[in-house]
Enzyme design. Structure first.
Site, PDB file in Angstrom:
ATOM      1  N   CYS A  48       0.848  -1.186   0.000  1.00 30.74           N
ATOM      2  CA  CYS A  48       0.000   0.000   0.000  1.00 30.74           C
ATOM      3  C   CYS A  48       0.884   1.237   0.000  1.00 30.74           C
ATOM      4  O   CYS A  48       1.794   1.356   0.824  1.00 30.74           O
ATOM      5  CB  CYS A  48      -0.888   0.008   1.245  1.00 30.74           C
ATOM      6  SG  CYS A  48      -1.873   1.505   1.427  1.00 30.74           S
ATOM      7  N   CYS A  51       0.527   3.180   3.477  1.00 27.33           N
ATOM      8  CA  CYS A  51       1.058   2.747   4.775  1.00 27.33           C
ATOM      9  C   CYS A  51       2.114   1.645   4.701  1.00 27.33           C
ATOM     10  O   CYS A  51       2.688   1.272   5.715  1.00 27.33           O
ATOM     11  CB  CYS A  51      -0.082   2.295   5.680  1.00 27.33           C
ATOM     12  SG  CYS A  51      -0.830   0.724   5.193  1.00 27.33           S
ATOM     13  N   CYS A  97      -7.329  -0.876   1.754  1.00 25.50           N
ATOM     14  CA  CYS A  97      -6.270  -1.406   2.618  1.00 25.50           C
ATOM     15  C   CYS A  97      -6.850  -1.557   4.019  1.00 25.50           C
ATOM     16  O   CYS A  97      -7.411  -0.604   4.571  1.00 25.50           O
ATOM     17  CB  CYS A  97      -5.086  -0.445   2.626  1.00 25.50           C
ATOM     18  SG  CYS A  97      -3.793  -0.918   3.816  1.00 25.50           S
ATOM     19  N   CYS A 100      -4.890   0.962   6.680  1.00 27.59           N
ATOM     20  CA  CYS A 100      -5.049   2.421   6.733  1.00 27.59           C
ATOM     21  C   CYS A 100      -6.341   2.923   6.099  1.00 27.59           C
ATOM     22  O   CYS A 100      -6.620   4.114   6.129  1.00 27.59           O
ATOM     23  CB  CYS A 100      -3.842   3.122   6.114  1.00 27.59           C
ATOM     24  SG  CYS A 100      -3.716   2.974   4.313  1.00 27.59           S
ATOM     25  N   CYS A 122      -9.083  -5.310  -9.410  1.00 29.77           N
ATOM     26  CA  CYS A 122      -8.699  -4.259 -10.348  1.00 29.77           C
ATOM     27  C   CYS A 122      -8.198  -3.088  -9.508  1.00 29.77           C
ATOM     28  O   CYS A 122      -8.983  -2.375  -8.884  1.00 29.77           O
ATOM     29  CB  CYS A 122      -9.927  -3.881 -11.177  1.00 29.77           C
ATOM     30  SG  CYS A 122      -9.614  -2.653 -12.430  1.00 29.77           S
TER      31      CYS A 122
END
Length: 135
Positions: A48, A51, A97, A100, A122
């Site tokens: 991510c 984070c 995510c 976060c 996607c």
């Protein structure tokens, strides 16, 4: 919902580029076929960009020709959260995510891709950072 990584809007704006902020924090979408990782075949881990949490691995990435990086399974089922999204007059499943709360993209099922899960995560390139396998 509380997340392990929480920042104020000002902190997110300071830590992310404008494009990253629009996708990760405002659920935007980068234009199709423009993302850094759309056609990448590099082995590694996709984290991510908000984070650093591990989200996807290159061995689950596949060519869907949809204009965004596609994966058939997250690295860990707890790495992402799936949320019903009824925007734009459609029903989709948003992928965020789990660490976060950043917007990553959407997941689709039953499209007929020859993958083990029959799912297509996607994901916007701008929401990811690829950490190549060293070797």
């Amino acid at each position: 919902m509380g997340y392990e990584v929480e920042k104020s809007d000002d902190q997110w704006r300071a830590d992310l580029s404008e494009a990253e902020y629009q996708v990760l924090r405002r659920s935007g979408t980068e234009p199709a076929f423009t993302g850094e990782y759309t056609d990448t075949k590099t082995e590694g881990v996709y984290e991510c960009r908000g984070c650093g949490a591990e989200l996807f691995r290159s061995d689950t990435k596949f060519s869907s020709h949809c204009g965004w990086p596609s994966f058939y399974d997250p690295a860990d089922s707890q790495a992402v959260e799936l949320i019903p999204d009824h925007s734009f007059g459609m029903t989709r499943i948003e992928v965020r995510c789990a660490r976060c709360g950043s917007h990553l993209g959407h997941v689709f099922e039953g499209e007929g891709y020859p993958t083990p899960t029959d799912q297509r995560y996607c994901i916007n390139s701008v929401s990811l950072r690829l950490v190549p396998v060293e070797g």
